[in-house]
Design a protein around this motif. Structure first.
Motif, mmCIF file in Angstrom:
data_model
loop_
_atom_site.group_PDB
_atom_site.id
_atom_site.type_symbol
_atom_site.label_atom_id
_atom_site.label_comp_id
_atom_site.label_asym_id
_atom_site.label_seq_id
_atom_site.Cartn_x
_atom_site.Cartn_y
_atom_site.Cartn_z
ATOM 1 N N ASN A 128 19.212 -92.898 62.199
ATOM 2 C CA ASN A 128 18.746 -94.192 62.675
ATOM 3 C C ASN A 128 18.599 -94.143 64.193
ATOM 4 O OD1 ASN A 128 17.941 -96.844 62.675
ATOM 5 N ND2 ASN A 128 20.020 -97.664 62.581
ATOM 6 N N ILE A 129 17.511 -93.501 64.640
ATOM 7 C CA ILE A 129 17.225 -93.391 66.072
ATOM 8 C C ILE A 129 15.834 -93.971 66.284
ATOM 9 C CG2 ILE A 129 16.969 -91.816 68.031
ATOM 10 C CD1 ILE A 129 18.767 -89.809 66.531
ATOM 11 N N SER A 130 15.719 -94.929 67.185
ATOM 12 C CA SER A 130 14.437 -95.612 67.391
ATOM 13 C C SER A 130 13.434 -94.700 68.100
ATOM 14 C CB SER A 130 14.646 -96.879 68.216
ATOM 15 O OG SER A 130 14.936 -96.541 69.559
ATOM 16 N N LEU A 131 12.161 -95.053 67.963
ATOM 17 C CA LEU A 131 11.105 -94.315 68.649
ATOM 18 C C LEU A 131 11.307 -94.385 70.161
ATOM 19 C CD1 LEU A 131 8.470 -92.694 68.584
ATOM 20 C CD2 LEU A 131 7.222 -94.865 68.419
ATOM 21 N N ALA A 132 11.731 -95.522 70.669
ATOM 22 C CA ALA A 132 11.978 -95.674 72.113
ATOM 23 C C ALA A 132 13.072 -94.707 72.581
ATOM 24 C CB ALA A 132 12.366 -97.111 72.441
ATOM 25 N N THR A 133 14.126 -94.562 71.791
ATOM 26 C CA THR A 133 15.208 -93.634 72.137
ATOM 27 C C THR A 133 14.708 -92.195 72.099
ATOM 28 O OG1 THR A 133 16.897 -95.165 71.333
ATOM 29 C CG2 THR A 133 17.528 -92.835 71.479
#
Length: 134
Positions: free
Chosen positions: A53-58
């Protein structure tokens, strides 16, 4: 872990960046196949496939930080797309305009006989050649 992942983790530890589990996971995904090229969207897709669960922004922020600290190299290809390159050795690229694929060219396979003189007060730090393919 393979040599590429171990070397990238060593580079992360040698940098001023904090070593986090997310960064280690992203390194493991990026360097799994050794020398390779990835867009942030490609990496995000692989992260999702791993169930992380890692966002595109991260992902974008992490890849940019990695490139700023010598863990990756950022490449802007002729189509204005950005790729992150795990191969830090001097080399060049074929770029296929149709598939948007990057393929490494060994430094020794390109012979430059003349490079223009840099502007006053500047020095050339490196030269990268993109050979565009249809």
């Amino acid at each position: 872990m393979n040599k590429f992942i171990n070397d990238a983790i060593k580079n992360l530890k040698a940098s001023p960046l904090k070593v986090t589990s997310q960064r280690i996971k992203i390194i493991s995904i990026l360097f799994k196949k050794g020398d390779s090229h990835h867009t942030a969207e490609d990496v995000h897709k692989l992260v999702k496939q791993k169930g992380l669960n890692i966002s595109l922004a991260t992902v974008y922020n992490t890849l940019n930080l990695f490139s700023q600290h010598g863990i990756l190299r950022i490449l802007r290809v002729p189509s204005d797309k950005f790729f992150f390159d795990t191969n830090l050795k001097p080399h060049h690229h074929f770029f296929c305009k149709t598939s948007e694929e990057l393929i490494d060219i060994k430094n020794s396979e390109i012979k430059l006989t003349k490079v223009p003189k840099p502007p006053k007060g500047k020095s050339i730090s490196s030269v990268q050649v993109f050979v565009n393919l249809d």
